[in-house]
Design a protein around this motif. Sequence first.
Motif, PDB file in Angstrom:
ATOM      1  N   TRP A 152      32.707 -49.562  21.915  1.00  0.00           N
ATOM      2  CA  TRP A 152      34.044 -49.669  22.486  1.00  0.00           C
ATOM      3  C   TRP A 152      34.967 -50.225  21.433  1.00  0.00           C
ATOM      4  O   TRP A 152      34.636 -51.239  20.829  1.00  0.00           O
ATOM      5  N   PRO A 153      36.088 -49.586  21.192  1.00  0.00           N
ATOM      6  CA  PRO A 153      36.470 -48.292  21.744  1.00  0.00           C
ATOM      7  C   PRO A 153      35.768 -47.150  21.008  1.00  0.00           C
ATOM      8  O   PRO A 153      35.350 -47.313  19.869  1.00  0.00           O
ATOM      9  N   ASP A 154      35.644 -46.045  21.667  1.00  0.00           N
ATOM     10  CA  ASP A 154      35.034 -44.854  21.088  1.00  0.00           C
ATOM     11  C   ASP A 154      35.711 -43.647  21.720  1.00  0.00           C
ATOM     12  O   ASP A 154      36.149 -43.709  22.867  1.00  0.00           O
ATOM     13  N   PHE A 155      35.823 -42.585  20.959  1.00  0.00           N
ATOM     14  CA  PHE A 155      36.515 -41.388  21.429  1.00  0.00           C
ATOM     15  C   PHE A 155      35.649 -40.171  21.177  1.00  0.00           C
ATOM     16  O   PHE A 155      34.909 -40.116  20.196  1.00  0.00           O
ATOM     17  N   PRO A 156      35.745 -39.181  22.067  1.00  0.00           N
ATOM     18  CA  PRO A 156      34.940 -37.971  21.857  1.00  0.00           C
ATOM     19  C   PRO A 156      35.389 -37.219  20.610  1.00  0.00           C
ATOM     20  O   PRO A 156      36.528 -37.381  20.151  1.00  0.00           O
ATOM     21  N   ASP A 157      34.499 -36.414  20.074  1.00  0.00           N
ATOM     22  CA  ASP A 157      34.861 -35.481  19.007  1.00  0.00           C
ATOM     23  C   ASP A 157      35.555 -34.312  19.713  1.00  0.00           C
ATOM     24  O   ASP A 157      34.899 -33.451  20.294  1.00  0.00           O
ATOM     25  N   TYR A 158      36.878 -34.303  19.691  1.00  0.00           N
ATOM     26  CA  TYR A 158      37.651 -33.328  20.460  1.00  0.00           C
ATOM     27  C   TYR A 158      37.341 -31.889  20.055  1.00  0.00           C
ATOM     28  O   TYR A 158      37.301 -31.010  20.915  1.00  0.00           O
ATOM     29  N   ASP A 159      37.105 -31.653  18.763  1.00  0.00           N
ATOM     30  CA  ASP A 159      36.762 -30.300  18.321  1.00  0.00           C
ATOM     31  C   ASP A 159      35.411 -29.872  18.898  1.00  0.00           C
ATOM     32  O   ASP A 159      35.246 -28.724  19.305  1.00  0.00           O
ATOM     33  N   GLU A 160      34.459 -30.789  18.939  1.00  0.00           N
ATOM     34  CA  GLU A 160      33.142 -30.491  19.511  1.00  0.00           C
ATOM     35  C   GLU A 160      33.265 -30.176  21.011  1.00  0.00           C
ATOM     36  O   GLU A 160      32.633 -29.236  21.504  1.00  0.00           O
ATOM     37  N   VAL A 161      34.089 -30.945  21.716  1.00  0.00           N
ATOM     38  CA  VAL A 161      34.301 -30.676  23.137  1.00  0.00           C
ATOM     39  C   VAL A 161      34.925 -29.292  23.315  1.00  0.00           C
ATOM     40  O   VAL A 161      34.518 -28.515  24.180  1.00  0.00           O
ATOM     41  N   GLU A 162      35.909 -28.961  22.473  1.00  0.00           N
ATOM     42  CA  GLU A 162      36.557 -27.647  22.571  1.00  0.00           C
ATOM     43  C   GLU A 162      35.571 -26.510  22.318  1.00  0.00           C
ATOM     44  O   GLU A 162      35.628 -25.480  22.985  1.00  0.00           O
ATOM     45  N   ASP A 163      34.648 -26.694  21.365  1.00  0.00           N
ATOM     46  CA  ASP A 163      33.631 -25.671  21.115  1.00  0.00           C
ATOM     47  C   ASP A 163      32.760 -25.485  22.362  1.00  0.00           C
ATOM     48  O   ASP A 163      32.465 -24.355  22.754  1.00  0.00           O
ATOM     49  N   ALA A 164      32.359 -26.578  22.983  1.00  0.00           N
ATOM     50  CA  ALA A 164      31.537 -26.506  24.191  1.00  0.00           C
ATOM     51  C   ALA A 164      32.346 -25.902  25.342  1.00  0.00           C
ATOM     52  O   ALA A 164      31.809 -25.112  26.130  1.00  0.00           O
ATOM     53  N   LEU A 165      33.609 -26.220  25.403  1.00  0.00           N
ATOM     54  CA  LEU A 165      34.485 -25.678  26.437  1.00  0.00           C
ATOM     55  C   LEU A 165      34.598 -24.151  26.306  1.00  0.00           C
ATOM     56  O   LEU A 165      34.477 -23.429  27.281  1.00  0.00           O
ATOM     57  N   GLU A 166      34.789 -23.684  25.072  1.00  0.00           N
ATOM     58  CA  GLU A 166      34.875 -22.235  24.832  1.00  0.00           C
ATOM     59  C   GLU A 166      33.575 -21.526  25.191  1.00  0.00           C
ATOM     60  O   GLU A 166      33.592 -20.398  25.710  1.00  0.00           O
TER      61      GLU A 166
END
Length: 169
Positions: A152-166
């Motif tokens: 804490w604090p920590d944030f997701p790897d937004y690009d990795e989430v977007e790849d999984a989302l796609e």
Amino acid sequence: MVDFEVVELPETDHVDVGDTAPDFTRPLVNDEYWEDVSLSDLTADGPVCLVFHPMDGAFPSTYVWNEIRDRGWGDSLTVVGVSISTPYEHKSFVAERGMDYRLFSDPSNAVGREYGIANPMDGMTGIEEPRPAVFLLDSDRRVAYAWVASEWPDFPDYDEVEDALEALV
């Protein structure tokens, strides 16, 4: 500059890829009103990105939701948040951020505990909130992607989430 210490969080046995995400019903809030909605109601309409975040107003929540908004994740699936903030706090937070996303209110953090991501708040005995986490769920609530904060604090790897989302939609 924000003054804070990075804190390592203990290991957790959280909901993970391949698991069926627990269903729950809580008030789901937008900038105008709220109503009780179940997670299964949302997934019945298609994939859902479930974002657990600290209480409204905490800088990590502001940062995460600004990033999600700016990246337009809601263009291809339903994106909803979960935190311990009340419906009143959520309503203000959504309006102030100009968000098109809705937020589940879970003041007791029962949902966070059910997902295995409860995080006791430092210096507040008996108070906890969910760790930051992102779960991508298919229409059967099966977890296709899971990220849970390890500090804490920590944030997701937004690009990795977007790849999984796609890959999911």
